[in-house]
Design a protein around this motif. Structure first.
Motif, short mmCIF file in Angstrom:
data_model
loop_
_atom_site.label_atom_id
_atom_site.label_comp_id
_atom_site.label_asym_id
_atom_site.label_seq_id
_atom_site.Cartn_x
_atom_site.Cartn_y
_atom_site.Cartn_z
N UNK A 8 0.84 -1.19 0.00
CA UNK A 8 0.00 0.00 0.00
C UNK A 8 0.88 1.24 0.00
N UNK A 9 0.81 2.00 -1.08
CA UNK A 9 1.55 3.26 -1.21
C UNK A 9 3.04 3.05 -0.94
N UNK A 14 16.09 7.09 -3.05
CA UNK A 14 17.52 7.06 -2.74
C UNK A 14 18.06 8.49 -2.78
N UNK A 15 18.73 8.88 -1.73
CA UNK A 15 19.31 10.23 -1.67
C UNK A 15 20.63 10.24 -2.45
N UNK A 32 7.53 4.53 -6.36
CA UNK A 32 6.73 5.66 -5.87
C UNK A 32 5.25 5.28 -5.76
N UNK A 33 4.75 5.15 -4.54
CA UNK A 33 3.33 4.99 -4.30
C UNK A 33 2.71 3.75 -4.94
N UNK A 67 11.63 0.02 2.84
CA UNK A 67 10.93 1.06 2.09
C UNK A 67 11.13 2.43 2.73
N UNK A 68 11.02 3.46 1.90
CA UNK A 68 11.04 4.83 2.41
C UNK A 68 9.70 5.19 3.01
N UNK A 69 8.62 4.67 2.41
CA UNK A 69 7.28 4.95 2.90
C UNK A 69 6.33 3.85 2.47
N UNK A 70 5.12 3.90 3.01
CA UNK A 70 4.11 2.91 2.67
C UNK A 70 4.13 1.71 3.60
N UNK A 71 3.29 0.75 3.28
CA UNK A 71 3.13 -0.44 4.12
C UNK A 71 3.15 -1.71 3.28
#
Length: 324
Positions: A8-9, A14-15, A32-33, A67-71
């Motif tokens: 999910x999302x 990467x910086x 992304x998402x 992950x950077x974000x999401x689940x």
């Protein structure tokens, strides 16, 4: 069908070390998402051009990358909050196993075939006697049609197809529920590819193992997978049943991909050529379709509002303002 793994999302950025002109932190948006569901016992194909984020997404889903974000949910329980190292020590690690792209590079040249296959079992199956571990290894080797006399050989003594079988057996020894395969046949001859694909399909049917098959070869995906997810610049742009997507692709990028499959039609007939240059995945514009600049269906709205992944009739999803 039962949902085995759900994203999910899900995102992975990467910086970069270099500075940008406007002082914004330079982030490469590899994934992304992403919203994606893998059902128990199904084969899902993940396709897209090189550099679109397929391998990064595969490693996220296999919990080899944080992950950077999401689940991320396994059987409804969130597993994305655990770090990669912590998840590797949990009981759930054995549920998701990965088969890597290059069968030669993914095998330790100092280990015999037996040791390579036994290593995950010794780490994830708890205390096992030597007899029980050998039985597990021999069962995994038999499942991929690998002769038992090969167990004492080293990787340099095997062919490419035999190394691919060792990689699959190594993943099977812990009895996983999902195999993540990152272009496992790309380094093999065509005849060997067919054998490995038949093996994977038989394992899915006989054992109920779900497959996430990452590939840029659309013909291979068509043979193995029931559903397809198409990826472009870190985003899923279309998902649906393989038969529906091959018959009537909805997203313009999917249409261009399918038109590039070699066929017996006259040279260039029906081929959709994409002009322009791909957008940069570094700090991409959030209010612009990522396919804009190459799309043959582009309208002014495409550069003003980024499209969302929306549902179409028949269970398909597409990320396009004008698809369907």
């Amino acid at each position: 069908m039962t949902a085995l793994l759900q994203a999910r999302n899900l995102s992975c950025h990467f910086r970069l070390r270099r500075e940008t002109l406007f002082g914004r932190p330079p982030l490469l948006h590899a994934v992304d998402g992403v919203d994606l569901t893998i059902h128990a016992g199904e084969a899902l194909g993940l396709v897209g051009e090189s550099g679109c984020g397929k391998s990064t997404l595969a490693r996220l889903l296999a919990r080899l990358l944080d992950p950077t974000g999401g689940q991320l949910f396994l059987h409804g329980a969130e597993i994305s909050r655990e770090s990669v190292s912590r998840f590797a020590r949990s009981d759930r690690r054995r549920a998701i196993q990965m088969v890597f792209q290059d069968p030669t590079e993914s095998l330790n040249p100092l280990l015999t075939v037996f040791q390579s296959i036994a290593d995950p079992g010794g780490r994830l199956l708890g205390p096992l006697s030597r007899t029980a571990l050998r039985q597990r290894v021999e069962e995994a080797a038999a499942a991929v049609n690998l002769p038992l006399e090969f167990l004492d050989r080293y990787p340099h003594q095997l062919s490419g197809g035999q190394k691919a079988r060792v990689g699959i057996a190594r993943a099977l020894v812990v009895e996983p529920q999902l195999l993540v395969l990152d272009e496992p046949t790309s380094a093999l001859d065509v005849s060997v590819q067919a054998t490995v694909l038949q093996l994977l399909d038989r394992l899915r049917r006989d054992r109920g193992i779900a497959l996430l098959f990452v590939s840029h070869d659309l013909n291979v995906v068509r043979l193995l997978c029931q559903r397809i997810a198409v990826m472009y610049l870190g985003e899923i742009v279309e998902t649906g049943a393989a038969a529906d997507i091959y018959r009537a692709p909805a997203h313009p990028y999917t249409r261009a991909l399918l038109s590039a499959i070699p066929s017996l039609r006259p040279r260039g007939a029906g081929r959709i050529r994409l002009d322009g240059e791909p957008q940069s995945p570094v700090n991409p514009c959030a209010t612009r379709c990522r396919f804009a600049g190459r799309c043959f269906m582009e309208q002014p709205l495409c550069t003003q509002v980024a499209p969302e992944l929306r549902a179409l009739p028949g269970g398909r999803q597409v990320r396009c303002h004008y698809a369907g």
